[in-house]
Write an enzyme that holds these catalytic residues in place. Structure first.
Site, mmCIF file in Angstrom:
data_model
loop_
_atom_site.group_PDB
_atom_site.id
_atom_site.type_symbol
_atom_site.label_atom_id
_atom_site.label_comp_id
_atom_site.label_asym_id
_atom_site.label_seq_id
_atom_site.Cartn_x
_atom_site.Cartn_y
_atom_site.Cartn_z
ATOM 1 N N GLU A 87 0.899 -1.133 -0.010
ATOM 2 C CA GLU A 87 -0.219 -0.038 0.058
ATOM 3 C C GLU A 87 0.975 1.251 0.096
ATOM 4 O OE1 GLU A 87 -4.308 1.939 1.480
ATOM 5 O OE2 GLU A 87 -3.705 -0.067 1.427
ATOM 6 N N GLY A 92 -5.964 5.047 -0.675
ATOM 7 C CA GLY A 92 -6.166 3.653 -1.004
ATOM 8 C C GLY A 92 -7.611 3.244 -0.607
ATOM 9 N N HIS A 109 -0.253 -14.118 -1.229
ATOM 10 C CA HIS A 109 1.035 -14.569 -0.865
ATOM 11 C C HIS A 109 1.429 -15.861 -1.097
ATOM 12 C CE1 HIS A 109 0.533 -11.380 1.988
ATOM 13 N NE2 HIS A 109 -0.564 -11.906 2.491
ATOM 14 N N SER A 141 7.169 -17.659 1.664
ATOM 15 C CA SER A 141 7.357 -17.075 2.816
ATOM 16 C C SER A 141 9.011 -16.531 2.777
ATOM 17 C CB SER A 141 7.455 -18.145 3.767
ATOM 18 O OG SER A 141 8.190 -19.125 3.692
ATOM 19 N N HIS A 150 -3.862 1.267 -14.478
ATOM 20 C CA HIS A 150 -4.570 2.340 -15.049
ATOM 21 C C HIS A 150 -4.373 3.603 -14.257
ATOM 22 C CE1 HIS A 150 -8.380 4.280 -15.904
ATOM 23 N NE2 HIS A 150 -8.525 4.488 -14.875
ATOM 24 N N GLY A 189 -6.271 6.901 -14.226
ATOM 25 C CA GLY A 189 -7.506 7.479 -14.408
ATOM 26 C C GLY A 189 -7.277 8.995 -13.758
#
Length: 138
Positions: free
Chosen positions: A61, A81, A88, A91, A105, A107
């Site tokens: 994020e 966000g 995942h 590991s 994208h 926009g």
């Protein structure tokens, strides 16, 4: 784009945040990508001594949201966000992971990013998709 100045600006935004706690550092930026790294150590472990999926999500994020910020007018717009999905694959116990955000994208009001989390040997640790909304500052 002045890469050194952009990386310094992004890294300065990390002070006193979760990103500083997780030691996330932006290491590269270009016209269509942003890369940050995070150490894999006890700060980001889950109880089995491996990278916690939540820490991986925080890296994803972070890199995806900051990538969106580079493509807006930050004086009049903000990025938030609104959806993050993550799978995942493998590991990781030690070393570093790298979050690499590339646009799917871009926009006017939404951005969609693919974020790959890779280790030092380019092994895929996680694959993520982040949707950001671009809003007017109030």
């Amino acid at each position: 784009m002045d890469k050194i100045k952009t990386l310094a600006t992004l890294n300065n935004l990390n002070k006193n945040t979760l990103m500083e706690t997780l030691e996330i550092e932006f290491v590269d930026v270009g016209e269509d990508f942003v890369i940050a790294k995070m150490p894999v150590n006890s700060k980001v472990y889950q109880p089995y001594g491996i990278l916690h999926g939540g820490a991986t999500a925080a890296l994803a994020e972070t890199v995806g949201s900051c990538a969106s910020v580079l493509f807006i007018n930050a004086k009049t717009k903000i990025v938030k966000g609104i959806e993050l999905s993550i799978s995942h694959i493998k590991s990781k116990k030690e070393g570093f992971v790298f979050g690499i955000a590339k646009p799917i994208h871009k926009g006017r009001t939404t951005h969609l990013w693919e974020i790959k989390i890779l280790d030092e040997e380019n092994n895929l640790i996680s694959i993520c998709k982040l949707t950001n909304i671009v809003l007017d500052k109030q």
